[in-house]
Design an enzyme around this catalytic site. Structure first.
Site, PDB file in Angstrom:
ATOM      1  N   ASN A   4      32.860  54.824 -26.992  1.00 20.27           N
ATOM      2  CA  ASN A   4      32.338  53.589 -26.393  1.00 20.27           C
ATOM      3  C   ASN A   4      30.976  53.323 -27.031  1.00 20.27           C
ATOM      4  OD1 ASN A   4      31.326  51.552 -24.782  1.00 20.27           O
ATOM      5  ND2 ASN A   4      30.925  52.895 -23.028  1.00 20.27           N
ATOM      6  N   TRP A   5      30.912  52.273 -27.822  1.00 22.28           N
ATOM      7  CA  TRP A   5      29.655  51.987 -28.525  1.00 22.28           C
ATOM      8  C   TRP A   5      28.636  51.243 -27.655  1.00 22.28           C
ATOM      9  CZ3 TRP A   5      31.148  50.067 -34.157  1.00 22.28           C
ATOM     10  CH2 TRP A   5      31.565  51.177 -34.906  1.00 22.28           C
ATOM     11  N   LYS A   6      29.043  50.866 -26.463  1.00 22.57           N
ATOM     12  CA  LYS A   6      28.139  50.098 -25.589  1.00 22.57           C
ATOM     13  C   LYS A   6      27.564  48.906 -26.368  1.00 22.57           C
ATOM     14  CE  LYS A   6      27.059  54.416 -23.325  1.00 22.57           C
ATOM     15  NZ  LYS A   6      26.634  54.852 -22.030  1.00 22.57           N
ATOM     16  N   HIS A  90      33.738  50.481 -16.398  1.00 20.08           N
ATOM     17  CA  HIS A  90      32.709  51.447 -16.805  1.00 20.08           C
ATOM     18  C   HIS A  90      31.573  51.409 -15.781  1.00 20.08           C
ATOM     19  CE1 HIS A  90      29.489  53.318 -19.104  1.00 20.08           C
ATOM     20  NE2 HIS A  90      30.446  53.892 -19.815  1.00 20.08           N
ATOM     21  N   GLU A  92      28.503  51.327 -16.086  1.00 22.90           N
ATOM     22  CA  GLU A  92      27.436  50.354 -16.392  1.00 22.90           C
ATOM     23  C   GLU A  92      27.859  48.949 -15.966  1.00 22.90           C
ATOM     24  OE1 GLU A  92      26.930  51.574 -20.463  1.00 22.90           O
ATOM     25  OE2 GLU A  92      26.174  53.489 -19.704  1.00 22.90           O
ATOM     26  N   GLU A 162      34.135  59.670 -15.280  1.00 21.51           N
ATOM     27  CA  GLU A 162      32.789  59.659 -15.849  1.00 21.51           C
ATOM     28  C   GLU A 162      31.757  59.776 -14.729  1.00 21.51           C
ATOM     29  OE1 GLU A 162      32.716  57.946 -20.017  1.00 21.51           O
ATOM     30  OE2 GLU A 162      32.282  56.300 -18.668  1.00 21.51           O
ATOM     31  N   GLY A 168      24.841  59.319 -20.622  1.00 26.44           N
ATOM     32  CA  GLY A 168      23.612  58.990 -21.354  1.00 26.44           C
ATOM     33  C   GLY A 168      22.411  59.817 -20.933  1.00 26.44           C
ATOM     34  N   SER A 208      27.987  62.524 -21.701  1.00 24.01           N
ATOM     35  CA  SER A 208      27.238  63.387 -22.621  1.00 24.01           C
ATOM     36  C   SER A 208      28.120  64.394 -23.367  1.00 24.01           C
ATOM     37  CB  SER A 208      26.102  64.109 -21.889  1.00 24.01           C
ATOM     38  OG  SER A 208      25.179  63.153 -21.380  1.00 24.01           O
ATOM     39  N   GLY A 229      30.079  58.215 -25.457  1.00 29.30           N
ATOM     40  CA  GLY A 229      29.156  57.111 -25.691  1.00 29.30           C
ATOM     41  C   GLY A 229      28.270  57.395 -26.894  1.00 29.30           C
ATOM     42  N   GLY A 230      27.082  57.901 -26.627  1.00 33.23           N
ATOM     43  CA  GLY A 230      26.062  58.100 -27.672  1.00 33.23           C
ATOM     44  C   GLY A 230      26.571  58.801 -28.918  1.00 33.23           C
TER      45      GLY A 230
HETATM   46  C1  PEP Z   1      30.014  56.360 -21.895  1.00 37.52           C
HETATM   47  O1  PEP Z   1      29.349  55.412 -22.266  1.00 37.52           O
HETATM   48  O2  PEP Z   1      31.139  56.164 -21.430  1.00 37.52           O
HETATM   49  C2  PEP Z   1      29.461  57.712 -22.017  1.00 37.52           C
HETATM   50  C3  PEP Z   1      30.160  58.721 -21.583  1.00 37.52           C
HETATM   51  O3  PEP Z   1      28.225  57.837 -22.599  1.00 37.52           O
HETATM   52  P1  PEP Z   1      27.513  59.179 -23.126  1.00 37.52           P
HETATM   53  O4  PEP Z   1      28.540  59.965 -23.901  1.00 37.52           O
HETATM   54  O5  PEP Z   1      26.383  58.701 -23.985  1.00 37.52           O
HETATM   55  O6  PEP Z   1      27.054  59.940 -21.914  1.00 37.52           O
END
Ligand code: PEP
Length: 244
Positions: A4-6, A90, A92, A162, A168, A208, A229-230
């Site tokens: 997920n590039w957000k 998600h 967010e 999640e 994040g 993470s 994500g990151g």
């Molecule tokens: C996400 O955005 O779904 C996520 C899990 O982010 P991260 O891996 O950065 O915690």
């Protein structure tokens, strides 16, 4: 294995990512790989992923086919650019943009109507976990949301667990904590849709995930994949997660 590039990367940066990422996962036939860039990058991602095993997903999908829904992107629009998956609900979106279990259900139904695989996110806040409420929250999100699908619809979705406190933040749930939450979700699936559905539903862990913890997470039989994500923004790092 989903990335997920957000709200990161332009179309040019998307093409550059795929140039590097494609060769690193060319032989990764043990899993499905999906990258979910911002809407503006989807066409570039689909073009760059052509002739590779990588699929491209959106980060949301409208519940309507078309109409007066400013800022939304519909299933037929995603079909038109070759998108195969969509992240829905998600945390967010739930925290900052008013997404609810009810709208998650509507978006999931719309994705299925247009042949797009929904990756439906659930997860508890830190205060829920600290107050011992995790199972209640996950159960509530399930019952008010995707439990409203038919059996046939449910068979086509992917769930992502999640925990919001792990997204994040650099705080990964331990493999045991993640597996325990997955068991809660799978238990709900069993109650509502039966044993076969519970055995075959794919539940991803997200929060993470990094190259150095992917292997221990994936060693848990309850964890079918990861939503990243990151660490999915960098081709080498995401490829090393894919190839854990
Ligand atoms: C996400 O955005 O779904 C996520 C899990 O982010 P991260 O891996 O950065 O915690």
């Amino acid at each position: 294995m989903a990335g997920n590039w957000k709200m990161y990367k332009t179309p040019v940066e998307t093409t550059q990512f795929f140039e590097k990422f494609g060769p690193l996962v060319a032989n990764s036939s043990h899993c499905e790989i999906v990258i979910c860039p911002p809407f503006i990058d989807l066409a570039a991602a689909v073009a760059a992923a052509k002739n590779s095993p990588v699929r491209v997903g959106a980060q949301n999908i409208a519940w309507a086919k078309e109409g007066a829904f400013t800022g939304e992107i519909s299933g037929p629009m995603l079909n038109a650019v070759g998108v195969t998956h969509a992240i829905i609900g998600h945390s967010e979106r739930r925290q900052y943009f008013g997404e609810t279990d009810e709208t998650v259900l509507k978006r999931t139904q719309a994705a299925l109507e247009f042949g797009i695989t929904p990756i439906v996110c659930v997860g508890e806040l830190l205060q829920d976990r600290e107050s011992g409420n995790t199972a209640n929250i996950l159960t509530g999100q399930f019952q008010k949301g995707i439990a409203g699908l038919s059996e046939q619809q449910f068979a086509k979705i992917v769930i992502a667990y999640e925990p919001v406190w792990a997204i994040g933040t650099g705080k990964t749930a331990t493999p045991e904590i993640a597996a325990d939450a997955h068991r809660t979700i799978r238990g709900q699936v069993r109650e509502k849709f039966g044993k076969d559905a519970a055995d075959s539903i794919r539940i991803l862990y997200g929060g993470s995930v990094k190259p150095d913890n992917a292997k221990t997470l994936m060693a848990q039989p309850e964890i079918d994949g990861v939503l990243v994500g990151g660490a999915a923004l960098d081709a080498v790092s995401f490829a090393s997660i894919v190839n854990f």
